[in-house]
Motif scaffolding. Structure first.
Motif, PDB file in Angstrom:
ATOM      1  N   ILE A 177       0.826  -1.213   0.000  1.00  0.00           N
ATOM      2  CA  ILE A 177       0.000   0.000   0.000  1.00  0.00           C
ATOM      3  C   ILE A 177       0.862   1.265   0.000  1.00  0.00           C
ATOM      4  CG2 ILE A 177      -1.953  -1.175   1.061  1.00  0.00           C
ATOM      5  CD1 ILE A 177      -1.302   0.285   3.691  1.00  0.00           C
ATOM      6  N   GLY A 178       2.175   1.100  -0.118  1.00  0.00           N
ATOM      7  CA  GLY A 178       3.056   2.249  -0.291  1.00  0.00           C
ATOM      8  C   GLY A 178       3.761   2.751   0.949  1.00  0.00           C
ATOM      9  N   LEU A 179       3.649   2.041   2.082  1.00  0.00           N
ATOM     10  CA  LEU A 179       4.335   2.478   3.293  1.00  0.00           C
ATOM     11  C   LEU A 179       5.830   2.166   3.186  1.00  0.00           C
ATOM     12  CD1 LEU A 179       1.770   1.419   6.043  1.00  0.00           C
ATOM     13  CD2 LEU A 179       1.868   3.521   4.676  1.00  0.00           C
ATOM     14  N   ASN A 180       6.655   3.030   3.756  1.00  0.00           N
ATOM     15  CA  ASN A 180       8.102   2.856   3.616  1.00  0.00           C
ATOM     16  C   ASN A 180       8.870   3.004   4.918  1.00  0.00           C
ATOM     17  OD1 ASN A 180       8.079   5.611   4.105  1.00  0.00           O
ATOM     18  ND2 ASN A 180       8.956   6.198   2.135  1.00  0.00           N
ATOM     19  N   CYS A 181       8.168   3.041   6.056  1.00  0.00           N
ATOM     20  CA  CYS A 181       8.856   3.237   7.331  1.00  0.00           C
ATOM     21  C   CYS A 181       8.035   2.624   8.460  1.00  0.00           C
ATOM     22  CB  CYS A 181       9.070   4.733   7.581  1.00  0.00           C
ATOM     23  SG  CYS A 181      10.026   5.106   9.067  1.00  0.00           S
ATOM     24  N   MET A 182       8.702   1.914   9.361  1.00  0.00           N
ATOM     25  CA  MET A 182       8.059   1.371  10.549  1.00  0.00           C
ATOM     26  C   MET A 182       8.777   1.877  11.799  1.00  0.00           C
ATOM     27  SD  MET A 182       5.494  -0.623   9.687  1.00  0.00           S
ATOM     28  CE  MET A 182       4.999  -0.146   8.026  1.00  0.00           C
ATOM     29  N   ARG A 183       7.991   2.184  12.813  1.00  0.00           N
ATOM     30  CA  ARG A 183       8.545   2.553  14.131  1.00  0.00           C
ATOM     31  C   ARG A 183       8.393   1.333  15.025  1.00  0.00           C
ATOM     32  NH1 ARG A 183       6.032   5.726  18.691  1.00  0.00           N
ATOM     33  NH2 ARG A 183       7.702   6.826  19.812  1.00  0.00           N
ATOM     34  N   VAL A 184       9.513   0.864  15.585  1.00  0.00           N
ATOM     35  CA  VAL A 184       9.559  -0.434  16.244  1.00  0.00           C
ATOM     36  C   VAL A 184      10.193  -0.290  17.627  1.00  0.00           C
ATOM     37  CG1 VAL A 184      10.524  -2.765  16.119  1.00  0.00           C
ATOM     38  CG2 VAL A 184       9.712  -1.637  14.032  1.00  0.00           C
ATOM     39  N   TYR A 185       9.532  -0.844  18.640  1.00  0.00           N
ATOM     40  CA  TYR A 185      10.005  -0.762  20.022  1.00  0.00           C
ATOM     41  C   TYR A 185      10.932  -1.923  20.362  1.00  0.00           C
ATOM     42  CZ  TYR A 185       6.555   2.873  21.153  1.00  0.00           C
ATOM     43  OH  TYR A 185       5.833   4.036  21.205  1.00  0.00           O
ATOM     44  N   LEU A 186      12.022  -1.612  21.030  1.00  0.00           N
ATOM     45  CA  LEU A 186      12.929  -2.610  21.588  1.00  0.00           C
ATOM     46  C   LEU A 186      12.608  -2.770  23.082  1.00  0.00           C
ATOM     47  CD1 LEU A 186      16.196  -1.229  19.917  1.00  0.00           C
ATOM     48  CD2 LEU A 186      14.682  -3.036  19.042  1.00  0.00           C
ATOM     49  N   HIS A 187      13.350  -3.644  23.775  1.00  0.00           N
ATOM     50  CA  HIS A 187      13.216  -3.751  25.229  1.00  0.00           C
ATOM     51  C   HIS A 187      14.513  -4.280  25.814  1.00  0.00           C
ATOM     52  CE1 HIS A 187      11.607  -4.458  29.230  1.00  0.00           C
ATOM     53  NE2 HIS A 187      10.482  -3.837  28.859  1.00  0.00           N
ATOM     54  N   HIS A 188      14.969  -3.635  26.887  1.00  0.00           N
ATOM     55  CA  HIS A 188      16.291  -3.980  27.428  1.00  0.00           C
ATOM     56  C   HIS A 188      16.347  -5.397  28.000  1.00  0.00           C
ATOM     57  CE1 HIS A 188      14.917  -3.277  31.628  1.00  0.00           C
ATOM     58  NE2 HIS A 188      16.022  -3.918  31.965  1.00  0.00           N
ATOM     59  N   VAL A 189      15.216  -5.929  28.451  1.00  0.00           N
ATOM     60  CA  VAL A 189      15.235  -7.279  29.030  1.00  0.00           C
ATOM     61  C   VAL A 189      15.535  -8.330  27.960  1.00  0.00           C
ATOM     62  CG1 VAL A 189      13.774  -9.070  30.067  1.00  0.00           C
ATOM     63  CG2 VAL A 189      13.829  -6.778  31.053  1.00  0.00           C
ATOM     64  N   ALA A 190      15.012  -8.145  26.767  1.00  0.00           N
ATOM     65  CA  ALA A 190      15.330  -9.087  25.682  1.00  0.00           C
ATOM     66  C   ALA A 190      16.828  -9.085  25.395  1.00  0.00           C
ATOM     67  CB  ALA A 190      14.544  -8.722  24.421  1.00  0.00           C
ATOM     68  N   TRP A 191      17.462  -7.935  25.502  1.00  0.00           N
ATOM     69  CA  TRP A 191      18.916  -7.835  25.334  1.00  0.00           C
ATOM     70  C   TRP A 191      19.644  -8.427  26.533  1.00  0.00           C
ATOM     71  CZ3 TRP A 191      22.169  -5.189  28.655  1.00  0.00           C
ATOM     72  CH2 TRP A 191      23.498  -5.051  28.244  1.00  0.00           C
ATOM     73  N   GLU A 192      19.163  -8.141  27.735  1.00  0.00           N
ATOM     74  CA  GLU A 192      19.841  -8.578  28.955  1.00  0.00           C
ATOM     75  C   GLU A 192      19.897 -10.098  29.039  1.00  0.00           C
ATOM     76  OE1 GLU A 192      19.794  -7.257  33.668  1.00  0.00           O
ATOM     77  OE2 GLU A 192      17.953  -7.121  32.488  1.00  0.00           O
ATOM     78  N   VAL A 193      18.841 -10.766  28.617  1.00  0.00           N
ATOM     79  CA  VAL A 193      18.791 -12.228  28.664  1.00  0.00           C
ATOM     80  C   VAL A 193      19.698 -12.850  27.618  1.00  0.00           C
ATOM     81  CG1 VAL A 193      17.272 -14.213  28.235  1.00  0.00           C
ATOM     82  CG2 VAL A 193      16.478 -12.309  29.674  1.00  0.00           C
ATOM     83  N   ASP A 194      19.786 -12.201  26.449  1.00  0.00           N
ATOM     84  CA  ASP A 194      20.491 -12.816  25.311  1.00  0.00           C
ATOM     85  C   ASP A 194      20.933 -11.705  24.354  1.00  0.00           C
ATOM     86  OD1 ASP A 194      21.378 -14.424  23.222  1.00  0.00           O
ATOM     87  OD2 ASP A 194      19.360 -14.971  22.555  1.00  0.00           O
ATOM     88  N   ASN A 195      22.004 -10.975  24.740  1.00  0.00           N
ATOM     89  CA  ASN A 195      22.333  -9.792  23.945  1.00  0.00           C
ATOM     90  C   ASN A 195      22.769 -10.125  22.539  1.00  0.00           C
ATOM     91  OD1 ASN A 195      25.446  -9.950  24.133  1.00  0.00           O
ATOM     92  ND2 ASN A 195      24.844  -9.923  26.280  1.00  0.00           N
ATOM     93  N   SER A 196      23.541 -11.198  22.370  1.00  0.00           N
ATOM     94  CA  SER A 196      23.990 -11.530  21.016  1.00  0.00           C
ATOM     95  C   SER A 196      22.835 -12.043  20.158  1.00  0.00           C
ATOM     96  CB  SER A 196      25.138 -12.529  21.125  1.00  0.00           C
ATOM     97  OG  SER A 196      24.900 -13.682  20.591  1.00  0.00           O
ATOM     98  N   GLY A 197      21.950 -12.864  20.730  1.00  0.00           N
ATOM     99  CA  GLY A 197      20.790 -13.336  19.987  1.00  0.00           C
ATOM    100  C   GLY A 197      19.831 -12.198  19.667  1.00  0.00           C
TER     101      GLY A 197
END
Length: 371
Positions: free
Chosen positions: A95-115
Motif C-alpha cells: 500500500i506504499g508504506l516505507n517506514c516502521m517505528r519499532v520498540y525494543l526492550h532492554h530485558v530481551a537484550w539482557e537475557v540474550d544480547n547476542s541473539g
C-alpha cells in the motif's frame, strides 16, 4: 499509546520556550547531566535539513507483529516470528508504506544480547526486502510497569494494549544498579547499528513522563541522550513531545533532538496548530503517532496535511492482533467482540483492510509522492 493530554496547542512552544528565543542556536551549551556526562552538540539546522532533503517522504506505522502482545514477545527467541513479520511488512509495502517505528526492550537484550542483536538484524533484512526503513525506540513510559522475561501473558479480551510493558518502568526506581545496565544496553545496540542505513532514526524515549512519572523520567531522558551522543551514530536522535503540561521534559526534548518528533491524535484543525507551534525550530518533523478514528484523527484528513508539508506520517498500528489496539484506550469490550469502530490498525490478521477506502487514500498519496 494512551495519552493523559494529547492535544498540543499552538501556544505550547511559545509559552514553554519564549525565554530561549524563536531562533534556536545550532549547538547546545555544555551543561552537566545527572550522569556527570556532557551532551555534545546536536545536529545543526543545516545538517538536519540536508539529511531530510535526501530522504523520501516517510509514511508508515508503529509496528508490532500481530502474534506479539508486547516488545518482549516480539524479540525473545522463542516467540520471534520472522514469517509473520515478512508477511505483514509485505502488506505495508503493497500500500506504499516505507517506514516502521519499532520498540525494543532492554530485558530481551539482557537475557540474550547476542541473539537479540541477531534478531534485530533479521528484522532489518526483512524490512529492507520490502523497501521499509526503521525507527527504533529504546525506552517507554506507557502501560504496564512490571515485566519479566519468558512467556508473556495472554491478551485480556477487549482491552487496549493489555500486555504492553514499559521500559524500564518502576524497576528504575526500585533497583540500585539498573542505570549502568541500561547504559551498556543502549551503547551496545547503537555501536552495533550506528552505521546501518536501514535504520533512519533513533527514538530514544517514548512519552517520557507518562504513567504519572512526570519529571521522575528526566534523569533517564538526559542520560540516554548522553549515552547516544557518546556513540555518535550516523542516524539522527530524537524523543517526541506529547503532553504540553510536561514543561521540563518538553524543553529538554526540543533542545536535544536532531529531528523534531511529536504525537497527535486530534483532528486536522488541532493537528495543524501543533505543526505550526513546532515550525519555529526550522527542523525536519515527523509525527510518530497519529490516527485514532474515535478522535477524528484519520488517514483522510491528517495524512494529506502531513504529506503537503513534508512531515513524516507514522500512524499507530498496522495489523490487528494480540496488542488489541483496535479497541479504544478508555472503552474496553470485556467479551472481546469486535468494536463497531476500530480505534487503530489498518489490516485484519488475514491481510484484508479494515476499510478499503482508507487503504485507497494511503495508496493514492503514496503513489502520487512516488512519481
Amino acid at each position: 499509546m494512551y495519552k493523559t493530554n494529547f492535544l498540543i496547542f499552538a501556544y505550547l512552544i511559545i509559552v514553554l520556550f519564549a525565554s530561549c528565543g524563536q531562533k534556536k542556536k545550532d549547538t547546545l551549551s555544555q551543561s552537566k547531566m545527572s550522569s556527570e556526562l556532557t551532551i555534545s552538540a546536536k545536529w545543526s539546522e543545516d545538517k538536519a535539513n540536508m539529511w531530510w532533503k535526501s530522504k523520501p517522504w516517510l509514511r508508515g506505522a508503529n509496528f508490532n507483529p500481530s502474534t506479539a502482545i508486547n516488545q518482549l514477545e516480539f524479540w525473545q527467541e522463542d516467540s520471534f516470528d520472522p514469517e509473520t513479520i515478512d508477511r505483514e511488512l509485505g502488506w505495508a509495502e503493497n500500500i506504499g508504506l516505507n517506514c516502521m517505528r519499532v520498540y525494543l526492550h532492554h530485558v530481551a537484550w539482557e537475557v540474550d544480547n547476542s541473539g537479540f542483536k541477531k534478531r534485530i538484524s533479521t528484522y532489518l533484512e526483512i524490512a529492507n526486502k520490502h523497501n521499509i526503513m526503521t525507527i527504533f525506540v529504546f525506552f517507554d513510559d506507557c502501560w504496564n510497569a512490571n515485566y519479566k522475561a519468558g512467556k508473556q501473558p495472554d491478551p485480556k479480551p477487549g482491552i487496549h494494549n493489555s500486555g504492553w510493558v514499559r521500559d524500564p518502568g518502576d524497576l528504575l526506581f526500585t533497583s540500585d544498579n539498573l542505570m549502568p545496565i541500561l547504559e551498556t544496553y543502549v551503547k551496545d545496540i547503537l555501536e552495533t547499528f550506528k552505521n546501518d542505513e536501514r535504520i533512519i532514526l533513533w527514538d530514544l524515549y517514548n512519552e517520557p513522563g507518562n504513567s504519572g512519572y512526570k519529571n521522575k523520567s528526566l534523569p533517564l531522558l538526559k542520560n540516554v541522550f548522553s549515552w547516544a551522543r557518546s556513540v555518535s551514530p550516523e542516524q539522527p536522535l530524537t524523543s517526541g513531545i506529547w503532553d504540553k503540561s510536561l514543561i521540563d521534559l518538553n524543553k529538554f526534548q526540543i533542545e536535544n533532538s536532531d529531528i523534531i518528533t511529536y504525537h497527535n491524535y486530534s483532528d486536522e484543525i488541532l493537528h495543524q496548530r501543533a505543526i505550526d507551534s513546532l515550525k519555529i525550530y526550522n527542523r525536519p518533523m515527523i509525527c510518530t503517532e497519529y490516527m485514532a478514528r474515535k478522535h477524528n484523527s484519520l488517514f483522510s484528513n491528517i495524512m494529506p496535511i502531513l504529506k503537503k508539508q513534508n512531515i513524516g506520517a507514522i500512524n499507530w498500528g498496522l495489523v490487528a492482533g494480540k496488542s488489541n489496539t483496535k479497541y479504544a484506550w478508555d472503552e474496553p469490550i470485556p467479551d472481546g467482540s469486535d468494536p463497531e469502530l476500530w480505534f487503530h490498525d489498518i489490516f485484519h490478521k488475514d491481510g484484508t483492510p479494515y476499510k478499503q477506502g482508507e487503504v485507497n487514500v494511503i495508496k493514492e498519496l503514496c503513489l502520487i509522492q512516488a512519481k
